[in-house]
Structure formats: C-alpha cells, structure tokens
Design a protein around this motif. Sequence first.
Motif, PDB file in Angstrom:
ATOM      1  N   THR B  25       0.810  -1.232   0.115  1.00 21.38           N
ATOM      2  CA  THR B  25      -0.130   0.061  -0.051  1.00 21.38           C
ATOM      3  C   THR B  25       0.832   1.117  -0.257  1.00 21.38           C
ATOM      4  OG1 THR B  25      -1.633  -1.389   1.395  1.00 21.38           O
ATOM      5  CG2 THR B  25      -2.022   0.982   0.959  1.00 21.38           C
ATOM      6  N   TYR B  26       0.625   1.964  -0.905  1.00 26.70           N
ATOM      7  CA  TYR B  26       1.368   3.474  -1.129  1.00 26.70           C
ATOM      8  C   TYR B  26       0.375   4.612  -0.741  1.00 26.70           C
ATOM      9  CZ  TYR B  26       4.835   0.549  -3.345  1.00 26.70           C
ATOM     10  OH  TYR B  26       5.737  -0.675  -3.626  1.00 26.70           O
ATOM     11  N   GLY B  27       0.983   5.573  -0.441  1.00 25.24           N
ATOM     12  CA  GLY B  27       0.247   6.998  -0.284  1.00 25.24           C
ATOM     13  C   GLY B  27       0.891   7.959  -0.883  1.00 25.24           C
ATOM     14  N   ILE B 128      10.813   7.624  -2.230  1.00 26.91           N
ATOM     15  CA  ILE B 128       9.993   7.137  -0.822  1.00 26.91           C
ATOM     16  C   ILE B 128      10.125   8.406   0.297  1.00 26.91           C
ATOM     17  CG2 ILE B 128       9.732   5.598   0.870  1.00 26.91           C
ATOM     18  CD1 ILE B 128      10.701   3.370  -0.821  1.00 26.91           C
ATOM     19  N   GLN B 129       9.097   9.083   0.811  1.00 30.06           N
ATOM     20  CA  GLN B 129       9.215   9.982   1.329  1.00 30.06           C
ATOM     21  C   GLN B 129       9.067   9.650   3.061  1.00 30.06           C
ATOM     22  OE1 GLN B 129       5.992  12.655   0.685  1.00 30.06           O
ATOM     23  NE2 GLN B 129       6.375  13.886   2.512  1.00 30.06           N
ATOM     24  N   GLY B 130       8.574   8.317   3.144  1.00 30.07           N
ATOM     25  CA  GLY B 130       8.701   7.845   4.693  1.00 30.07           C
ATOM     26  C   GLY B 130       7.712   6.618   4.589  1.00 30.07           C
ATOM     27  N   VAL B 142       4.930   8.049  -1.025  1.00 31.82           N
ATOM     28  CA  VAL B 142       5.612   8.529  -2.061  1.00 31.82           C
ATOM     29  C   VAL B 142       5.564  10.015  -2.223  1.00 31.82           C
ATOM     30  CG1 VAL B 142       5.690   8.352  -4.577  1.00 31.82           C
ATOM     31  CG2 VAL B 142       4.986   6.352  -3.112  1.00 31.82           C
ATOM     32  N   ASP B 143       6.817  10.571  -2.466  1.00 27.89           N
ATOM     33  CA  ASP B 143       6.895  11.966  -2.809  1.00 27.89           C
ATOM     34  C   ASP B 143       6.939  11.888  -4.319  1.00 27.89           C
ATOM     35  OD1 ASP B 143       7.631  14.319  -3.200  1.00 27.89           O
ATOM     36  OD2 ASP B 143       9.559  14.461  -2.066  1.00 27.89           O
TER      37      ASP B 143
END
Lengths: 372, 159
Positions: B25-27, B128-130, B142-143
């Motif tokens: 799962t990504y955001g 990847i932001q975090g 995700v950035d």
Amino acid sequence: MKKGRGDDDKQDINPQKDLQDYVDFMFFDDLAPKIKVEKVKTVTENVKSAEVNPASVTPEKFKTAKNKQKSVLTPSSPLKPASISSLQSNSLNIPPSVPQTQNQLHKHTVKKNLPLHKEKVQSRLRNAESLERKLVRERVKNLTQGMRQTAEAEQTQKTKVQAGEKVKPAVGAKAAIEEPLPVINHPDKPASIISLPVQEGAPASGSIEPAQYQVWCENGRPQWAQDAFECLLFKVAGLTMAVPLVELGSIYPITDELTAIFGQADWFIGLMSTNAGNIRTVNTAKIVMPERYDDEFLDNIGYVISINGYDWGLAVDCVDKAITLEPEAVRWRTSRSKRPWLAGTVVEYMCALFDVQAMAQMLGQSDRHLSH
Amino acid sequence: MATNAASNADDTMLQWVTFRLENETYGINVMQVQEVLRYTEIAPVPGAPAYVLGIINLRGNVVTVIDTRNRFGLQPDEITDNTRIVIIEADKHVVGILVDAVAEVVYLRQSEIETAPNVGNEESAKFIQGVCNKNDQLLILVDLDKLLTGQEWAEMDDF
C-alpha cells in the motif's frame, strides 16, 4: 556199636561251649537284626495305634505325632529309621522304605521337607513380587503426580503469559539453558514474541546510533566475552549460527508478509511492523554466504531477530536454543576486515558467532539516509 | 499547555490517498491528486521512455500516463477491473499514474511518518518520503515530485 546214653551225655555236655554258643546266639551279627526288626515292629505297631487315618491329618495331629516321634526317636536309637518310615508310610503315603544310615535319614528328611521348602520359597517370591509391584506402582504414581504438577505449572505459566504477564527471561543460569525461551503476548498479533534481555542504557529501538565500531579488548575478545556468556543458536539456510544474548533485542515470529520497499539493496527484505517500531529486516543468508545463496531461503524464514539498540533485524529459518559458552570455546577472529560481522567460530557446535553490533553498524553505514 | 499547542501546530495533519501496487500500500498527498479514472485505452507513444505507457484523452486534454510499476522497479502485471489511472499534479505537470487499485484516504500526522530505509544503489529509493503504520498496515509514502527528475518532467510536455 551202639552208643550208650551215658556216652552221648558225656560228649555233648560242654558247659563252656554251650555258654559260648549262647553268647554267639545272643550277640552274633547275623542274628541281631532279626531281633531288632522284631523290636521295631513292636514299636511301629505302638506308634501306628497312636496314629490316625492319613486322610484326616490335621496340623495339630501331625504336630502331636511328630512330638511323639521326637520322644521315641533319639539320635542313637536304632528304632529311628523304622519309626520315620512307619510315620511316612502311614501319614504321608510314602512307600515304606527303611533308611539304614544317617545320610539316608538326612536325605529322606530333606526329601520330605522339600515341598514345604518349595512352598516357603514360592510364598517369599510371591511376597517379593507383590512388594516389587507395590514399589513400581508407587514410583509410577509419584512420576504421574510429578508430570501432572509440571503440566499444571506449565499451564499456569501459559495462562500468565496469555494474560500479558511478562516472564523473566532465562539469563545467567546454566540450568536454565534447556528451558524454553520465555514468551510474552503481542497485543496486536496473535503470534507470540520471545523476549530477550535488553541491555540497560541501550538506545531505544527505532533510532540508529552513529556508527562506532566496538573496540575489542587486548585479549582479542569483545567486552561481552570476557567471562562465560550466553548465546542463542539459530539457523540460516540450514547453517547454524550463534549470537550473544546481550546483543539481541527481541525475536519476532513472522506471521504476516514483510512490507517490501522498492529501490533497496537485494539483501533488504522489508519492514516488519512491531510495537517497538518497524524492524528493517535483512536477508541474513545473502549477507553471510552470498556465494551459496538460494532464493528458497525466503520461503523458509520464520523469525526476525532484532539487534539490541538498532532497528535492524536478522531473518532466520528457526531459533534453536540458548547455550552458555566459555570464551576459550570460541576461536576468535583476529582479522575482521573481510567479514566484520564474524566474531569467531564455536568449535563445539561448528557454528559462526555473530558480532551483531558490528553487523548493525555495517548495515547502518549502508543506509544513505544515515550516512549523509 | 502552550507548549502542547505549539507542538500540535507543528505536527500538521495530512491527508493521503492510498493505492495498491504489488500487494503493498502506497500513499500520495491528497493535495496532488486531481481525480481517479477507471482504466481506459492508453495510446502508446513511439520513442517514449519505458516508464511512459502512453497518452489518454481527458475531456479534451492530453495526459501522459506513467507506468508506476516500471518506475518503482516492479514486474509488470495484467490490467484488472480494479486498475485505475490516478491523475496527479506534480512539479507543475499533470500526469496520470497507473496503479493496481485505489484504496482510501487516510489522515496522518507528520510525526507519525518515519524515515524509510535507503540501502542500495537504486535511484528509485529516493521516491519514498517515509513509512507509516496505519490500521495495522504499513504505508509507503511516495514523494510525487521526485517521481521524475527535472529533465524527465520537462520531457512530459513533448508527448
């Protein structure tokens, strides 16, 4: 010529000869038994009259007869054999045979008492067997009770563990090595977490400390190996490895798939979400023996062993047991430039001893977020 | 009290649109999401990079669709009924990203976001932001601005 009466009388009358004949008659060997037998017969008839029907022999009567026999028979008495014979022949239905000597008498007595002895021996054997059975029963009973108590104790411990009560980890005592590792309940996950001793003053899990390679002591051993130390054995791709307990954080069973993150090195498996934070799980087999690595390892991993003070974790097949090692039992590595994670080899268990701190620092340095 | 209020003010609440890709799962920041479309025919563009699937007609506007799997270094997969094209705005460009499914919108505090590991030499790791735990699930944030480099963003206008 016809002898006259007076001549015969003269020839026949010899007082000395007559006396001798009489003495011979009375004491000559061939004739003596006849007299004795006559006497024995008489005595036997007397005893017979004192006896009762053999079919109705009772112990009292038998005793009485025996006493009578004792009173009649004396060691020097020539009537003894005959009396015994008559007793046997009448009361015990033994064919009448008259022992003539002491040896025969002894054999006869032994033969007579043999059934009694047999019965005594058998009764003693029976007693011994029953006693043995009793002892065995008691022993089994004790063992069963012990097992029951142990099971109850285990059940109690399980109940405590399920209730969330933290169990003191088995550290320091050699006797506790064989005991299963303590388990605490994970509130979020059904699977249990095996807690390991946490070093006091260690940085909290989730924060990575700057890389500071541990300085080993002058004797070529790390600080934790100056005395006997406990190690945890685990398997990685079938290879047994050991890590000192003091450098371990926790053991987490893998229940869900790890969260893979794209763009990472091939030895990085993913993140494992725990209460203590996200554990960065690494492919231990790929780091330790890349030349023999097989992707099957990923199908078999069952636990993640976190490193105390770091948020890195080692993926392993299975956790074996804790052992106590003397520093002398380890062949400590002198040159650690090629494989800094290898502290030495345990000859007894034929396994590699991890220097997890060095490994964690090595992993930390590989993280670009941290190294910059 | 004042300190708590100040810390709460610093700890901003952000909304994230989550989507699924290769069972993870990504955001993405909800402020960058314009709309979510069902999968439609994507017209391939000759000579385009591998991460560009093609273009679509969105109410008269041409929108370039990026192959997210390719960009993230994942294996390609079949198009399903759950496949969606998420129209986003990043680096002043409107593009579409193809995802396996769109899940939900979640609220996350800035303090809940943890630093993601960055090991290895893959450039994609910088997207990847975090990471963040939400509803017993680990979200990879995700950035989008870093999804493409400056030059790559500039090339988007040429399709």
